[in-house]
Design a protein around this motif. Structure first.
Motif, PDB file in Angstrom:
ATOM      1  N   GLN A 473       0.985  -1.061   0.047  1.00 24.76           N
ATOM      2  CA  GLN A 473       0.007   0.024   0.046  1.00 24.76           C
ATOM      3  C   GLN A 473       0.966   1.294  -0.225  1.00 24.76           C
ATOM      4  OE1 GLN A 473      -3.378   0.130  -0.183  1.00 24.76           O
ATOM      5  NE2 GLN A 473      -3.227  -2.128  -0.697  1.00 24.76           N
ATOM      6  N   TYR A 474       2.058   1.235   0.784  1.00 26.57           N
ATOM      7  CA  TYR A 474       2.905   2.306   0.705  1.00 26.57           C
ATOM      8  C   TYR A 474       3.480   2.663  -0.709  1.00 26.57           C
ATOM      9  CZ  TYR A 474       7.293   5.198   1.600  1.00 26.57           C
ATOM     10  OH  TYR A 474       8.007   5.894   1.592  1.00 26.57           O
ATOM     11  N   PHE A 475       3.855   1.571  -1.343  1.00 17.41           N
ATOM     12  CA  PHE A 475       4.376   1.860  -2.658  1.00 17.41           C
ATOM     13  C   PHE A 475       3.216   2.244  -3.726  1.00 17.41           C
ATOM     14  CE2 PHE A 475       7.736  -1.062  -1.253  1.00 17.41           C
ATOM     15  CZ  PHE A 475       8.924  -0.071  -1.415  1.00 17.41           C
ATOM     16  N   LEU A 476       1.892   1.802  -3.510  1.00 13.38           N
ATOM     17  CA  LEU A 476       1.097   2.354  -4.542  1.00 13.38           C
ATOM     18  C   LEU A 476       0.585   3.640  -4.157  1.00 13.38           C
ATOM     19  CD1 LEU A 476      -1.345  -0.993  -3.983  1.00 13.38           C
ATOM     20  CD2 LEU A 476      -0.089  -0.104  -6.208  1.00 13.38           C
ATOM     21  N   THR A 477       0.882   4.323  -2.931  1.00 12.46           N
ATOM     22  CA  THR A 477       0.483   5.699  -2.738  1.00 12.46           C
ATOM     23  C   THR A 477       1.625   6.526  -2.896  1.00 12.46           C
ATOM     24  OG1 THR A 477       0.823   5.371  -0.370  1.00 12.46           O
ATOM     25  CG2 THR A 477      -1.304   4.903  -0.900  1.00 12.46           C
ATOM     26  N   HIS A 478       2.869   5.941  -3.384  1.00 12.63           N
ATOM     27  CA  HIS A 478       3.868   6.608  -3.506  1.00 12.63           C
ATOM     28  C   HIS A 478       4.607   6.280  -4.888  1.00 12.63           C
ATOM     29  CE1 HIS A 478       3.664   6.962   0.644  1.00 12.63           C
ATOM     30  NE2 HIS A 478       4.633   8.117   0.585  1.00 12.63           N
ATOM     31  N   GLY A 479       3.602   6.490  -6.059  1.00 13.62           N
ATOM     32  CA  GLY A 479       4.243   6.614  -7.576  1.00 13.62           C
ATOM     33  C   GLY A 479       4.182   5.219  -8.250  1.00 13.62           C
ATOM     34  N   VAL A 480       3.889   3.892  -7.422  1.00 18.83           N
ATOM     35  CA  VAL A 480       3.944   2.917  -8.222  1.00 18.83           C
ATOM     36  C   VAL A 480       2.319   2.436  -8.520  1.00 18.83           C
ATOM     37  CG1 VAL A 480       4.200   0.225  -8.072  1.00 18.83           C
ATOM     38  CG2 VAL A 480       5.834   1.946  -7.091  1.00 18.83           C
ATOM     39  N   SER A 481       1.886   2.236  -9.734  1.00 17.52           N
ATOM     40  CA  SER A 481       0.409   2.255 -10.132  1.00 17.52           C
ATOM     41  C   SER A 481      -0.076   0.648 -10.343  1.00 17.52           C
ATOM     42  CB  SER A 481       0.205   2.921 -11.487  1.00 17.52           C
ATOM     43  OG  SER A 481       1.139   2.263 -12.506  1.00 17.52           O
ATOM     44  N   ASP A 482       1.204  -0.201 -10.439  1.00 15.73           N
ATOM     45  CA  ASP A 482       0.867  -1.486 -10.821  1.00 15.73           C
ATOM     46  C   ASP A 482       0.849  -2.361  -9.429  1.00 15.73           C
ATOM     47  OD1 ASP A 482       0.655  -3.911 -11.934  1.00 15.73           O
ATOM     48  OD2 ASP A 482       2.613  -4.423 -12.177  1.00 15.73           O
ATOM     49  N   PRO A 483       0.000  -3.011  -8.896  1.00 14.48           N
ATOM     50  CA  PRO A 483      -0.115  -3.729  -7.575  1.00 14.48           C
ATOM     51  C   PRO A 483       0.964  -4.758  -7.743  1.00 14.48           C
ATOM     52  CG  PRO A 483      -2.335  -3.443  -8.420  1.00 14.48           C
ATOM     53  CD  PRO A 483      -1.331  -3.026  -9.532  1.00 14.48           C
ATOM     54  N   ALA A 484       1.126  -5.428  -8.783  1.00 16.33           N
ATOM     55  CA  ALA A 484       2.163  -6.711  -8.638  1.00 16.33           C
ATOM     56  C   ALA A 484       3.733  -6.090  -8.484  1.00 16.33           C
ATOM     57  CB  ALA A 484       2.162  -7.318 -10.134  1.00 16.33           C
ATOM     58  N   THR A 485       3.818  -4.780  -9.229  1.00 14.40           N
ATOM     59  CA  THR A 485       5.071  -4.184  -8.957  1.00 14.40           C
ATOM     60  C   THR A 485       5.525  -4.069  -7.586  1.00 14.40           C
ATOM     61  OG1 THR A 485       5.126  -3.507 -11.231  1.00 14.40           O
ATOM     62  CG2 THR A 485       6.616  -2.386  -9.889  1.00 14.40           C
ATOM     63  N   ALA A 486       4.118  -3.420  -7.189  1.00 11.60           N
ATOM     64  CA  ALA A 486       4.166  -2.778  -5.619  1.00 11.60           C
ATOM     65  C   ALA A 486       4.354  -4.058  -4.765  1.00 11.60           C
ATOM     66  CB  ALA A 486       3.013  -1.993  -5.336  1.00 11.60           C
ATOM     67  N   ALA A 487       3.898  -5.164  -4.808  1.00 12.03           N
ATOM     68  CA  ALA A 487       4.175  -6.414  -3.976  1.00 12.03           C
ATOM     69  C   ALA A 487       5.549  -6.728  -4.228  1.00 12.03           C
ATOM     70  CB  ALA A 487       3.251  -7.230  -4.310  1.00 12.03           C
ATOM     71  N   ALA A 488       6.168  -6.776  -5.401  1.00 12.45           N
ATOM     72  CA  ALA A 488       7.337  -7.135  -5.468  1.00 12.45           C
ATOM     73  C   ALA A 488       8.536  -6.206  -4.976  1.00 12.45           C
ATOM     74  CB  ALA A 488       7.950  -7.091  -7.301  1.00 12.45           C
ATOM     75  N   LYS A 489       8.180  -4.839  -4.883  1.00 13.95           N
ATOM     76  CA  LYS A 489       8.980  -3.899  -4.179  1.00 13.95           C
ATOM     77  C   LYS A 489       8.807  -4.282  -2.774  1.00 13.95           C
ATOM     78  CE  LYS A 489       9.429   0.173  -5.643  1.00 13.95           C
ATOM     79  NZ  LYS A 489      10.716   0.390  -6.131  1.00 13.95           N
ATOM     80  N   ALA A 490       7.718  -4.719  -2.404  1.00 14.43           N
ATOM     81  CA  ALA A 490       7.714  -4.990  -0.776  1.00 14.43           C
ATOM     82  C   ALA A 490       8.360  -5.949  -0.267  1.00 14.43           C
ATOM     83  CB  ALA A 490       6.103  -5.053  -0.342  1.00 14.43           C
ATOM     84  N   LEU A 491       8.542  -7.124  -1.038  1.00 15.88           N
ATOM     85  CA  LEU A 491       9.400  -8.300  -0.944  1.00 15.88           C
ATOM     86  C   LEU A 491      10.821  -7.730  -0.946  1.00 15.88           C
ATOM     87  CD1 LEU A 491       7.489 -10.962  -2.693  1.00 15.88           C
ATOM     88  CD2 LEU A 491       7.597 -10.676  -0.286  1.00 15.88           C
ATOM     89  N   VAL A 492      11.211  -7.048  -1.870  1.00 16.00           N
ATOM     90  CA  VAL A 492      12.503  -6.476  -1.916  1.00 16.00           C
ATOM     91  C   VAL A 492      12.802  -5.417  -0.756  1.00 16.00           C
ATOM     92  CG1 VAL A 492      14.348  -5.051  -3.288  1.00 16.00           C
ATOM     93  CG2 VAL A 492      12.721  -6.551  -4.570  1.00 16.00           C
ATOM     94  N   ALA A 493      11.869  -4.713  -0.191  1.00 14.75           N
ATOM     95  CA  ALA A 493      12.166  -4.080   0.935  1.00 14.75           C
ATOM     96  C   ALA A 493      12.400  -4.860   2.192  1.00 14.75           C
ATOM     97  CB  ALA A 493      11.010  -2.949   1.234  1.00 14.75           C
ATOM     98  N   ILE A 494      11.534  -6.040   2.311  1.00 13.29           N
ATOM     99  CA  ILE A 494      11.833  -6.950   3.399  1.00 13.29           C
ATOM    100  C   ILE A 494      13.061  -7.678   3.395  1.00 13.29           C
ATOM    101  CG2 ILE A 494      10.760  -8.978   4.344  1.00 13.29           C
ATOM    102  CD1 ILE A 494       7.962  -7.911   3.870  1.00 13.29           C
ATOM    103  N   GLY A 495      13.368  -8.117   2.115  1.00 11.94           N
ATOM    104  CA  GLY A 495      14.784  -8.560   1.870  1.00 11.94           C
ATOM    105  C   GLY A 495      15.839  -7.760   2.380  1.00 11.94           C
TER     106      GLY A 495
END
Length: 540
Positions: A473-495
């Motif tokens: 949700q953070y990435f979707l509200t900060h410039g990422v429009s694609d939910p799949a891309t936002a979820a991938a970035k979330a996993l990268v952030a956790i890693g």
């Protein structure tokens, strides 16, 4: 630097015992004696400073001369190889050419090659110039120690050794501070140009104060040439393997394997030659003396911890906190600046307390300063490092001078060169081994903690899923429009967060290891024998 050294000389002389030769300080010979000691220790300060001052600015140098990250390490390695090889040679070469001629020539060459390093255009030039600069600079370290042992009366030697401590413990601590400031404000070339003014003062002081004496070229015919060759091969191979091993995966690299074999064969042959030849390059039998042997062991561990902590702390601040070289230098300044106030007081303490007690307190405080860093977190930065660095500065200031004094007590003038070479070589070798061990240990512990943390973070865990949703949700509200891309970035952030935490835990483990090494050094000091004249103040 010269003004600082002069002011500390005055304070040290005031701390000296007053019962030995009352007219010494007023006699012209006494003045020249102290000028020689001050000039020589200034040279040692510059030679040691050039190790850390360059390390702090290595990324800028690499970019300027077109060196890759891996190849750029040779800028430091070449200097250290030249230095470690020449230190054992210095005592003998000083007798061949006379200490005055040998020291002046090498001091002049050190400055010349400092200029050359600043003007280097590519990596091969820089490596060659740094190797020769290290070879000439390495001369300045044991020669200063030898001048203290052979020129000063026994009662005054703690003062000379306190001056030498400024080069041995203060220079590594303040090197990143000076290097970072010069690089950020003037450019990396000035880390080499900074040698010129104090270097010229050093040469003038040595020219005036050191007595002329004839060369003894006949010693060249009697030289322990087989010992020299095996020592040079063994030490240079060992130093290179230690510097490059972690980067090249140690014994997974054929190059490192060959270096290790050369080091073992060369050093084994060297030890055998030195113990059997009639005129050895180094008198290794000095290590069988109780105080010199255990003192050298403690000095080796001191070098391991001293250079290891100067290596690991900037790495932590750069990798975890994102500090630049100047910011790192300001943090490390608090491991150096207090020593300038404390080191002049150490000779006074040596008159009042058992020297072994002072050394033990110094090592204990140095160990405690590392144990203070074993519970690091992502918020553990410059402010949190202030008190550990202050404690470390006090410990280093208390340990080095009395350790040098008790280890060298009873060393005859004819053995001063060997003692100086061995004592200083082992400290530098301890530093090289310490850095290599810490690099490998930190890497392995980071992998271990990363595996443990990764196993505890599962997509089947409710807490993990909630965190992924929050970050998505953070990435979707900060410039990422694609939910799949936002979820991938979330996993990268956790890693990335897992890797950061694993790194922090690995650094904590590394500081714990440094503390253990210092506890072992403390145990070695408990085996030292009391030397009465260090407390008596004027008996000799």
């Amino acid at each position: 630097m010269t003004a600082l050294d002069a002011s500390h000389l005055d304070r040290l002389v005031k701390a000296a015992p007053q019962t030995a030769t009352p007219t010494q300080a007023q006699a012209p010979g006494g003045v020249r004696m102290w000028i020689a000691v001050l000039g020589a220790t200034l040279g040692a300060f510059m030679a040691v400073l050039d190790i850390q001052i360059v390390n702090a600015s290595l990324p800028d140098i690499q970019g300027a001369i077109g060196a890759g990250i891996d190849d750029g390490g040779w800028i430091s390695t070449s200097y250290l190889v030249g230095e470690i090889v020449v230190i054992p040679l210095s005592g003998w070469l000083a007798r061949v050419f006379s200490i005055r001629r040998y020291l002046l020539v090498n001091a002049t060459l050190f400055l010349a090659f400092s200029i050359g390093c600043a003007l280097a255009q590519n990596l091969p030039q820089m490596i060659a110039l740094r190797a020769i600069q290290g070879f000439t600079g390495g001369v300045l370290i044991p020669t200063a120690f030898t001048i203290i042992l052979t020129t000063l009366p026994k009662a005054k030697q703690p003062i000379g050794l306190a001056l030498f401590a400024i080069s041995a413990t203060f220079a590594p601590a303040i090197g990143p501070t000076i290097g970072g400031y010069l690089t950020e404000n003037f450019g990396w070339q000035y880390i080499f140009y900074v040698n010129l003014v104090p270097g010229a003062v050093m040469i003038a002081m040595l020219w005036f104060s050191l007595e002329k004496s004839p060369m003894n070229l006949g010693l060249l015919r009697q030289g322990d040439w087989l010992g020299i060759v095996t020592m040079a091969i063994g030490l240079s191979a060992l130093q290179t393997a230690l510097e490059e091993g972690n980067k090249d995966d140690w014994f997974g690299s054929p190059f490192i394997v060959k270096l290790a074999v050369a080091a073992v064969i060369g050093l084994t042959a060297f030890i055998g030659i030195e113990l059997t030849t009639a005129r050895p390059l180094l008198n290794l039998r000095l290590l069988a003396r109780r105080n010199f042997g255990f003192g050298t062991v403690a000095n080796f561990l001191l070098g391991m911890s001293l250079y290891g902590s100067v290596f690991i702390l900037p790495l932590y601040l750069a990798r975890i906190q994102g500090y630049n070289s100047e910011q790192i230098g300001m943090v490390l300044a608090w491991t150096g600046i207090p020593q300038l106030a404390l080191i002049p007081l150490v000779p006074r303490l040596m008159k009042r307390f058992d020297v072994r007690f002072i050394i033990a307190v110094g090592f204990a405080l140095f160990a405690v300063s590392n144990f203070m860093n074993v519970h690091m977190s992502v918020d553990y930065a410059g402010d949190q490092l202030f008190w550990p660095n202050i404690v470390r500065a006090i410990g280093q200031a208390l340990a080095f001078t009395p350790l040098s004094a008790i280890a060298s007590a009873g060393i005859e003038k004819e053995n001063a060169g060997s003692a100086s070479s061995l004592f200083n070589m082992m400290r530098n070798l301890g530093g090289a081994m310490g850095i290599a061990a810490l690099q490998t240990f930190q890497t392995k512990r980071e992998q271990y903690h990363s595996n443990v943390l990764s196993q505890s973070v599962s997509v089947f865990s409710e807490a993990t899923r909630v965190r992924i949703d929050q970050l998505t949700q953070y990435f979707l509200t900060h410039g990422v429009s694609d939910p799949a891309t936002a979820a991938a970035k979330a996993l990268v952030a956790i890693g990335g967060r897992i890797q950061q935490q694993a790194n922090i835990m690995a650094f904590s483990d590394t500081f714990f290891l440094l503390g253990i090494a210092l506890v072992v050094a403390l145990i070695a000091t408990l085996l030292l024998k009391k030397v009465d004249h260090l407390q008596a103040g004027g008996g000799h």
